[in-house]
Design a protein around this motif. Structure first.
Motif, PDB file in Angstrom:
ATOM      1  N   MET A   1       0.932  -1.148   0.064  1.00  0.00           N
ATOM      2  CA  MET A   1      -0.046   0.156   0.239  1.00  0.00           C
ATOM      3  C   MET A   1       0.988   1.313  -0.034  1.00  0.00           C
ATOM      4  N   SER A   2       0.481   2.343  -0.833  1.00  0.00           N
ATOM      5  CA  SER A   2       1.165   3.508  -0.969  1.00  0.00           C
ATOM      6  C   SER A   2       1.428   4.469   0.199  1.00  0.00           C
ATOM      7  N   ARG A   3       2.491   5.028   0.647  1.00  0.00           N
ATOM      8  CA  ARG A   3       2.600   5.952   1.610  1.00  0.00           C
ATOM      9  C   ARG A   3       1.256   6.841   1.809  1.00  0.00           C
ATOM     10  N   LEU A   4       0.722   7.255   2.655  1.00  0.00           N
ATOM     11  CA  LEU A   4      -0.387   8.416   3.003  1.00  0.00           C
ATOM     12  C   LEU A   4       0.307   9.261   4.078  1.00  0.00           C
ATOM     13  N   THR A   5      -0.007  10.525   3.770  1.00  0.00           N
ATOM     14  CA  THR A   5       0.671  11.431   4.643  1.00  0.00           C
ATOM     15  C   THR A   5      -0.201  12.466   4.799  1.00  0.00           C
ATOM     16  N   LEU A   6      -0.491  12.693   6.424  1.00  0.00           N
ATOM     17  CA  LEU A   6      -1.312  13.679   6.679  1.00  0.00           C
ATOM     18  C   LEU A   6      -0.726  14.762   7.547  1.00  0.00           C
ATOM     19  N   ALA A   7      -1.040  16.048   7.404  1.00  0.00           N
ATOM     20  CA  ALA A   7      -0.496  17.156   8.001  1.00  0.00           C
ATOM     21  C   ALA A   7      -1.489  17.432   9.276  1.00  0.00           C
ATOM     22  N   ALA A  27      -2.987   6.245  15.801  1.00  0.00           N
ATOM     23  CA  ALA A  27      -3.462   6.152  14.373  1.00  0.00           C
ATOM     24  C   ALA A  27      -2.338   5.486  13.730  1.00  0.00           C
ATOM     25  N   LEU A  28      -1.067   5.820  13.931  1.00  0.00           N
ATOM     26  CA  LEU A  28       0.289   5.229  13.253  1.00  0.00           C
ATOM     27  C   LEU A  28       0.186   3.591  13.519  1.00  0.00           C
ATOM     28  N   GLN A  29      -0.226   3.373  14.910  1.00  0.00           N
ATOM     29  CA  GLN A  29       0.038   1.979  15.249  1.00  0.00           C
ATOM     30  C   GLN A  29      -1.247   1.152  14.640  1.00  0.00           C
ATOM     31  N   GLN A  30      -2.327   1.779  13.984  1.00  0.00           N
ATOM     32  CA  GLN A  30      -3.283   1.224  13.461  1.00  0.00           C
ATOM     33  C   GLN A  30      -3.276   1.228  11.870  1.00  0.00           C
ATOM     34  N   THR A  31      -2.286   1.946  11.345  1.00  0.00           N
ATOM     35  CA  THR A  31      -2.288   2.157   9.820  1.00  0.00           C
ATOM     36  C   THR A  31      -0.842   2.244   9.592  1.00  0.00           C
ATOM     37  N   PRO A  32      -0.345   1.055   8.999  1.00  0.00           N
ATOM     38  CA  PRO A  32       1.025   0.908   8.776  1.00  0.00           C
ATOM     39  C   PRO A  32       1.567   2.026   7.706  1.00  0.00           C
ATOM     40  N   HIS A  33       0.937   2.158   6.799  1.00  0.00           N
ATOM     41  CA  HIS A  33       1.393   3.053   5.576  1.00  0.00           C
ATOM     42  C   HIS A  33       1.180   4.749   5.795  1.00  0.00           C
ATOM     43  N   LEU A  34       0.687   4.745   7.274  1.00  0.00           N
ATOM     44  CA  LEU A  34       0.699   6.414   7.525  1.00  0.00           C
ATOM     45  C   LEU A  34       1.746   7.087   7.904  1.00  0.00           C
ATOM     46  N   HIS A  35       2.035   8.201   7.246  1.00  0.00           N
ATOM     47  CA  HIS A  35       2.874   9.138   7.813  1.00  0.00           C
ATOM     48  C   HIS A  35       2.320  10.402   8.196  1.00  0.00           C
ATOM     49  N   PHE A  36       2.962  11.446   9.317  1.00  0.00           N
ATOM     50  CA  PHE A  36       2.424  12.582   9.731  1.00  0.00           C
ATOM     51  C   PHE A  36       3.196  13.525   9.535  1.00  0.00           C
ATOM     52  N   ILE A  37       2.950  14.937   9.177  1.00  0.00           N
ATOM     53  CA  ILE A  37       3.889  15.922   9.261  1.00  0.00           C
ATOM     54  C   ILE A  37       3.169  16.799  10.403  1.00  0.00           C
ATOM     55  N   PHE A  38       3.775  17.048  11.693  1.00  0.00           N
ATOM     56  CA  PHE A  38       3.594  17.885  12.806  1.00  0.00           C
ATOM     57  C   PHE A  38       3.741  19.102  12.462  1.00  0.00           C
ATOM     58  N   CYS A  39       2.886  20.165  12.654  1.00  0.00           N
ATOM     59  CA  CYS A  39       3.115  21.476  12.414  1.00  0.00           C
ATOM     60  C   CYS A  39       2.756  22.341  13.727  1.00  0.00           C
ATOM     61  N   LEU A 311      -8.974  11.129  16.989  1.00  0.00           N
ATOM     62  CA  LEU A 311      -8.615   9.988  16.304  1.00  0.00           C
ATOM     63  C   LEU A 311      -9.528   9.575  15.168  1.00  0.00           C
ATOM     64  N   TYR A 312     -11.105   9.827  15.578  1.00  0.00           N
ATOM     65  CA  TYR A 312     -11.846   9.705  14.536  1.00  0.00           C
ATOM     66  C   TYR A 312     -11.739  10.732  13.185  1.00  0.00           C
ATOM     67  N   ALA A 313     -11.518  11.803  13.677  1.00  0.00           N
ATOM     68  CA  ALA A 313     -11.107  12.835  12.632  1.00  0.00           C
ATOM     69  C   ALA A 313      -9.797  12.437  11.773  1.00  0.00           C
ATOM     70  N   ILE A 314      -8.964  11.823  12.391  1.00  0.00           N
ATOM     71  CA  ILE A 314      -7.820  11.401  11.451  1.00  0.00           C
ATOM     72  C   ILE A 314      -8.476  10.330  10.617  1.00  0.00           C
ATOM     73  N   ARG A 315      -9.100   9.408  10.952  1.00  0.00           N
ATOM     74  CA  ARG A 315      -9.529   8.029  10.311  1.00  0.00           C
ATOM     75  C   ARG A 315     -10.473   8.864   9.115  1.00  0.00           C
ATOM     76  N   GLU A 316     -11.272  10.008   9.166  1.00  0.00           N
ATOM     77  CA  GLU A 316     -11.906  10.394   8.447  1.00  0.00           C
ATOM     78  C   GLU A 316     -11.127  10.871   7.231  1.00  0.00           C
ATOM     79  N   ALA A 317     -10.342  11.842   7.401  1.00  0.00           N
ATOM     80  CA  ALA A 317      -9.135  12.287   6.447  1.00  0.00           C
ATOM     81  C   ALA A 317      -8.577  11.085   5.789  1.00  0.00           C
ATOM     82  N   ILE A 318      -8.233   9.934   6.369  1.00  0.00           N
ATOM     83  CA  ILE A 318      -7.584   8.884   5.723  1.00  0.00           C
ATOM     84  C   ILE A 318      -8.540   8.048   4.653  1.00  0.00           C
ATOM     85  N   GLN A 319      -9.676   7.973   4.964  1.00  0.00           N
ATOM     86  CA  GLN A 319     -10.833   7.666   4.203  1.00  0.00           C
ATOM     87  C   GLN A 319     -10.855   8.353   3.039  1.00  0.00           C
TER      88      GLN A 319
END
Length: 341
Positions: A1-7, A27-39, A311-319
């Motif tokens: 699965m390709s990398r997915l990045t959320l800010a 979210a990182l523990q539940q979604t292996p292909h997820l990466h974050f940019i913390f701002c 966490l639900y908001a993060i999941r919504e963005a992933i979807q």
């Protein structure tokens, strides 16, 4: 699965990093292909990151933002003077294709203004809308919009809301030909103001929308529709009334259960049932209003959200990233515009 990045806007919301860091870690523990940019402030983020495992550290990038948008800050002031804020940075990252989507629990007005300015709307969309899921009977859900992005919306804008809501229901909830309704003061065709009546005419004439007519306020939770459309003034009041009612009922149940020894016994027996109802209606699990209609994915979390709610908001963005929601809306709007010509 390709990398997915959320800010993530680390400084957004009433509680900021204290609820965002734990939600991001889960979210990182539940979604292996997820990466974050913390701002946010570099020192604060670096301190937290230094305490994490190396595999977690490798999936988080830090973007130093010396400014933050206050929850009571005027949107126009934030737009002009907070270009180095964490809120502005997450939007810039989406605009520059460095992030696939962004999430903020910050000042709603400022986020709307900045998102509209930075990302712009999709072709054929006049204004973005805030949309969320609301629970209905029989374990159903309905997409409800607008939640307050636009207080005054004419019939054309409401029609566009219907198109966008239909896309989410079809592609995120997997509902074929989702039923779309307009919120009104009555179900009869003669009722409503000119704005609602004109919108109804546009929806009736469209072959691309499965329009079923009007619904009233007491129908929101009835599962009569898959998408309910209204303007931001009414929508915001309706959703906050629901949230307030749920909390009121829970407090009343708790108070009643402590009234006397008999009520305590009854409450202990009934508590599993009450807990199930509460978890079903709990606003936290519907956190994550999507700002749709933009050339990018923006999810707005409640300002007072818990870590679980964020966490639900993060999941919504992933979807939305995985379902390519902006592209789906763009295709649907193009089809609607073609049928009009």
């Amino acid at each position: 699965m390709s990398r997915l990045t959320l800010a993530l806007d680390i400084m957004g919301g009433d509680h900021g990093p204290h609820i965002i860091f734990p939600a991001a870690l889960t979210a990182l523990q539940q979604t292996p292909h997820l990466h974050f940019i913390f701002c946010g402030p570099l020192a604060l983020m670096s301190l937290w990151l230094s305490k994490q495992q190396p595999d977690i550290q490798a999936r988080i990038t830090l973007s130093d933002c010396p400014q933050a948008v206050a929850m009571d800050e005027a949107p126009a002031h934030a737009l002009r003077h907070k270009k180095n804020s964490s809120m502005r940075r997450i939007l810039d990252l989406v605009h520059n294709n460095e992030a696939d989507a962004c999430v903020s629990g910050g000042n709603t007005g400022a986020l709307l203004s900045m998102a509209y300015y930075v990302l712009k709307t999709l072709p054929g969309i006049d204004r973005p809308a805030l949309i969320t899921l609301v629970p209905t009977i029989n374990n159903g859900k309905v997409y409800f919009l607008d939640l307050g992005a636009n207080i005054n919306s004419d019939s054309e804008v409401l029609f566009q809301y219907a198109v966008m809501g239909s896309v989410l229901a079809e592609h995120i909830a997997n509902i074929k030909q989702p039923k779309v309704a307009l919120l009104n003061v009555g179900s009869e065709e003669i009722k409503g103001n000119d704005q609602v009546k004109q919108t109804a005419k546009l929806l009736t004439d469209s072959k691309n929308i499965n329009y079923i007519g009007y619904v009233e306020g007491n129908d929101i939770f009835s599962q009569k529709a898959d998408v309910i459309v209204t303007d931001g003034f009414v929508g915001n009041i309706a959703v906050k009334s629901w949230e307030g009612l749920v909390n009121f009922v829970i407090q009343e149940v708790k108070k009643a259960s402590q009234h006397n020894w008999l009520s305590k016994i009854v409450a202990k027996i009934a508590m599993p049932l009450f807990r199930g109802i509460y978890l079903r209606m709990k606003p936290d699990q519907y956190n994550g209003a999507s700002l749709i209609g933009l050339r990018g994915i923006v999810v707005k979390s409640h300002g007072n959200a818990s870590s679980e709610a964020f966490l639900y908001a993060i999941r919504e963005a992933i979807q939305q990233v995985e379902m390519q929601v902006p592209d789906k809306i763009k295709d649907k709007i193009e089809a609607v515009l073609m049928e009009r010509h």
